[in-house]
Design an enzyme around this catalytic site. Structure first.
Site, PDB file in Angstrom:
ATOM      1  N   SER A 148     -38.430  26.658 -63.141  1.00  0.00           N
ATOM      2  CA  SER A 148     -38.993  27.988 -63.438  1.00  0.00           C
ATOM      3  C   SER A 148     -40.314  28.180 -62.694  1.00  0.00           C
ATOM      4  CB  SER A 148     -39.187  28.182 -64.958  1.00  0.00           C
ATOM      5  OG  SER A 148     -40.373  27.577 -65.398  1.00  0.00           O
ATOM      6  N   LEU A 208     -43.571  28.744 -60.588  1.00  0.00           N
ATOM      7  CA  LEU A 208     -43.986  28.414 -59.214  1.00  0.00           C
ATOM      8  C   LEU A 208     -42.982  27.499 -58.519  1.00  0.00           C
ATOM      9  CD1 LEU A 208     -46.103  28.365 -56.933  1.00  0.00           C
ATOM     10  CD2 LEU A 208     -47.267  26.520 -58.166  1.00  0.00           C
ATOM     11  N   SER A 251     -55.219  22.785 -60.656  1.00  0.00           N
ATOM     12  CA  SER A 251     -55.560  24.105 -61.218  1.00  0.00           C
ATOM     13  C   SER A 251     -57.068  24.304 -61.081  1.00  0.00           C
ATOM     14  CB  SER A 251     -55.200  24.121 -62.707  1.00  0.00           C
ATOM     15  OG  SER A 251     -55.768  25.236 -63.365  1.00  0.00           O
ATOM     16  N   TYR A 273     -55.509  19.718 -71.052  1.00  0.00           N
ATOM     17  CA  TYR A 273     -55.029  20.349 -69.809  1.00  0.00           C
ATOM     18  C   TYR A 273     -56.065  20.143 -68.709  1.00  0.00           C
ATOM     19  CZ  TYR A 273     -52.976  23.789 -66.633  1.00  0.00           C
ATOM     20  OH  TYR A 273     -52.399  24.405 -65.539  1.00  0.00           O
ATOM     21  N   LYS A 294     -55.599  18.053 -65.227  1.00  0.00           N
ATOM     22  CA  LYS A 294     -55.667  18.714 -63.919  1.00  0.00           C
ATOM     23  C   LYS A 294     -56.842  18.180 -63.084  1.00  0.00           C
ATOM     24  CE  LYS A 294     -52.012  21.241 -64.160  1.00  0.00           C
ATOM     25  NZ  LYS A 294     -50.914  21.041 -63.198  1.00  0.00           N
TER      26      LYS A 294
HETATM   27  N1  LIG Z   1     -49.399  29.794 -64.441  1.00  0.00           N
HETATM   28  C1  LIG Z   1     -50.670  29.619 -64.081  1.00  0.00           C
HETATM   29  O1  LIG Z   1     -51.511  30.540 -64.214  1.00  0.00           O
HETATM   30  C2  LIG Z   1     -51.098  28.319 -63.472  1.00  0.00           C
HETATM   31  C3  LIG Z   1     -52.405  28.221 -62.951  1.00  0.00           C
HETATM   32  C4  LIG Z   1     -52.812  27.034 -62.359  1.00  0.00           C
HETATM   33  C5  LIG Z   1     -51.936  25.963 -62.270  1.00  0.00           C
HETATM   34  N2  LIG Z   1     -50.675  26.091 -62.788  1.00  0.00           N
HETATM   35  C6  LIG Z   1     -49.782  24.941 -62.649  1.00  0.00           C
HETATM   36  O2  LIG Z   1     -48.658  25.326 -61.877  1.00  0.00           O
HETATM   37  C7  LIG Z   1     -47.541  24.485 -62.213  1.00  0.00           C
HETATM   38  C8  LIG Z   1     -46.326  25.363 -62.485  1.00  0.00           C
HETATM   39  O3  LIG Z   1     -46.566  26.108 -63.669  1.00  0.00           O
HETATM   40  P1  LIG Z   1     -45.899  27.534 -63.959  1.00  0.00           P
HETATM   41  O4  LIG Z   1     -47.002  28.462 -64.276  1.00  0.00           O
HETATM   42  O5  LIG Z   1     -44.927  27.875 -62.906  1.00  0.00           O
HETATM   43  O6  LIG Z   1     -45.195  27.229 -65.366  1.00  0.00           O
HETATM   44  P2  LIG Z   1     -43.685  27.157 -65.847  1.00  0.00           P
HETATM   45  O7  LIG Z   1     -42.942  28.370 -65.451  1.00  0.00           O
HETATM   46  O8  LIG Z   1     -43.765  26.795 -67.285  1.00  0.00           O
HETATM   47  O9  LIG Z   1     -43.078  25.924 -65.008  1.00  0.00           O
HETATM   48  C9  LIG Z   1     -43.337  24.582 -65.346  1.00  0.00           C
HETATM   49  C10 LIG Z   1     -42.255  23.731 -64.746  1.00  0.00           C
HETATM   50  O10 LIG Z   1     -42.525  22.361 -65.043  1.00  0.00           O
HETATM   51  C11 LIG Z   1     -41.369  21.799 -65.638  1.00  0.00           C
HETATM   52  N3  LIG Z   1     -41.722  20.712 -66.545  1.00  0.00           N
HETATM   53  C12 LIG Z   1     -42.557  20.752 -67.598  1.00  0.00           C
HETATM   54  N4  LIG Z   1     -42.612  19.558 -68.196  1.00  0.00           N
HETATM   55  C13 LIG Z   1     -41.789  18.741 -67.502  1.00  0.00           C
HETATM   56  C14 LIG Z   1     -41.424  17.390 -67.633  1.00  0.00           C
HETATM   57  N5  LIG Z   1     -41.919  16.618 -68.605  1.00  0.00           N
HETATM   58  N6  LIG Z   1     -40.543  16.862 -66.745  1.00  0.00           N
HETATM   59  C15 LIG Z   1     -40.018  17.640 -65.753  1.00  0.00           C
HETATM   60  N7  LIG Z   1     -40.334  18.936 -65.572  1.00  0.00           N
HETATM   61  C16 LIG Z   1     -41.207  19.479 -66.444  1.00  0.00           C
HETATM   62  C17 LIG Z   1     -40.715  22.936 -66.351  1.00  0.00           C
HETATM   63  O11 LIG Z   1     -39.381  22.608 -66.660  1.00  0.00           O
HETATM   64  P3  LIG Z   1     -38.492  23.478 -67.729  1.00  0.00           P
HETATM   65  O12 LIG Z   1     -38.394  24.865 -67.169  1.00  0.00           O
HETATM   66  O13 LIG Z   1     -37.195  22.837 -67.682  1.00  0.00           O
HETATM   67  O14 LIG Z   1     -39.230  23.430 -68.998  1.00  0.00           O
HETATM   68  C18 LIG Z   1     -40.872  24.029 -65.335  1.00  0.00           C
HETATM   69  O15 LIG Z   1     -39.916  23.902 -64.317  1.00  0.00           O
HETATM   70  C19 LIG Z   1     -47.991  23.646 -63.410  1.00  0.00           C
HETATM   71  O16 LIG Z   1     -48.395  22.365 -62.970  1.00  0.00           O
HETATM   72  C20 LIG Z   1     -49.183  24.414 -63.936  1.00  0.00           C
HETATM   73  O17 LIG Z   1     -50.068  23.591 -64.655  1.00  0.00           O
HETATM   74  C21 LIG Z   1     -50.235  27.223 -63.380  1.00  0.00           C
END
Ligand SMILES: NC(=O)c1ccc[n+]([C@@H]2O[C@H](COP(=O)([O-])OP(=O)(O)OC[C@H]3O[C@@H](n4cnc5c(N)ncnc54)[C@H](OP(=O)(O)O)[C@@H]3O)[C@@H](O)[C@H]2O)c1
Length: 259
Positions: free
Chosen positions: A15, A17, A142, A155, A159
């Site tokens: 899902s 990014l 992040s 968190y 990070k």
């Molecule tokens: N969204 C923001 O504003 C933001 C900002 C800065 C950094 N980030 C970072 O960007 C990255 C992507 O986040 P996102 O916002 O795209 O969130 P997201 O849509 O929740 O995606 C997270 C992904 O990580 C997977 N995941 C979580 N726990 C896992 C585990 N134990 N083993 C394997 N896969 C796992 C999820 O799998 P499932 O779908 O199967 O649960 C999903 O594919 C993360 O590292 C997040 O911390 C996000």
């Protein structure tokens, strides 16, 4: 190493990014290795990437499981020498309702998935990458890794760890022919951000963030941090006297709903 990349591994590809990056790298003559938790979501992303002409291998693995990660990654790398590795899988949490602090389980789990999960993703591929003297590693940290925020200690700690791990690997691996991009994004829309209650300054769409991050990775940029005002704000809070930084950040109230 710069784009084009013919073999790409992405964790957290089911899902947000990770899914956007998987789709952006999917093309004929490209092999993708996709890891996530939800088999159903992962299969949907894999099908979309196959539709774009890529050869896709996907597996539901918990990145915190070092043994299973090492087995799958070394096996994949043996058959498809990896050129780009994106350690993106991540979870977020914070202070539980009515509590004044984060529970030890919540803090620990974020460090296990976000920080140790990144180590479990990168470490098994280092022997192959260094032996071949080519490849690029992107670590998704992040802006929360630039300075601790009071309402999400685990968190921020995880990070900050990812950022420091990447910054340490970067000069170590460069002479061995392997590039490292440390990615510190601000807010972008995703399932993770859907659970965030509070201000989201300079929020951008997930697609826009993915385009920006892909552009940076493709150019082998060492640091990809945005948006500029948020990066500067976090850096200021880090460099300012601790009491001032604490006071500013305490006003930035938010809550992360449980998943
Ligand atoms: N969204 C923001 O504003 C933001 C900002 C800065 C950094 N980030 C970072 O960007 C990255 C992507 O986040 P996102 O916002 O795209 O969130 P997201 O849509 O929740 O995606 C997270 C992904 O990580 C997977 N995941 C979580 N726990 C896992 C585990 N134990 N083993 C394997 N896969 C796992 C999820 O799998 P499932 O779908 O199967 O649960 C999903 O594919 C993360 O590292 C997040 O911390 C996000």
């Amino acid at each position: 190493m710069r784009a084009p990349f013919r073999v790409v591994v992405i964790t957290g590809a089911s899902s947000g990014l990770g899914a956007s990056l998987a789709s952006a790298y999917a093309a004929p003559q490209v092999v993708l290795g996709l890891i996530g938790r939800s088999r159903e979501r992962l299969e949907a992303v894999a099908a979309a990437c196959t539709g774009r002409g890529a050869q896709v291998y996907s597996e539901a693995i918990d990145v915190a499981d070092a043994t299973v990660m090492a087995e799958w990654l070394t096996d994949f790398d043996r058959n498809n020498p990896v050129e780009l590795l994106v350690a993106n899988a991540g979870i977020s949490a914070g202070i539980e309702d009515g509590a004044g602090y984060e529970s030890p389980e919540t803090t620990t789990r974020q460090i296990e998935v976000n920080l140790l999960g990144s180590v479990n993703t990168v470490a098994p591929l280092l022997p192959g990458l260094c032996a071949r003297r080519r490849g690029q590693i992107a670590l998704i940290a992040s802006v929360a890794g630039l300075r601790g925020l009071p309402y999400s200690p685990g968190y921020c700690a995880s990070k900050a760890g990812v950022r420091a791990y990447g910054e340490a690997l970067r000069p170590l691996l460069e002479p061995q022919g392997v590039g490292v991009s440390v990615v510190c994004p601000g807010f972008f829309t995703s399932r993770m951000t859907d659970r965030w209650e509070g201000p989201t300054p300079f929020l951008v769409s997930g697609e826009r963030a993915a385009r920006r991050i892909k552009r940076g990775i493709d150019q082998a940029r060492r640091r990809i941090a945005f948006p500029f005002p948020l990066v500067v704000g976090m850096r200021f809070c880090d460099l300012a006297p601790a009491a001032l930084g604490d006071e500013i950040l305490r006003r930035f109230r938010f809550r992360i709903r449980s998943a």
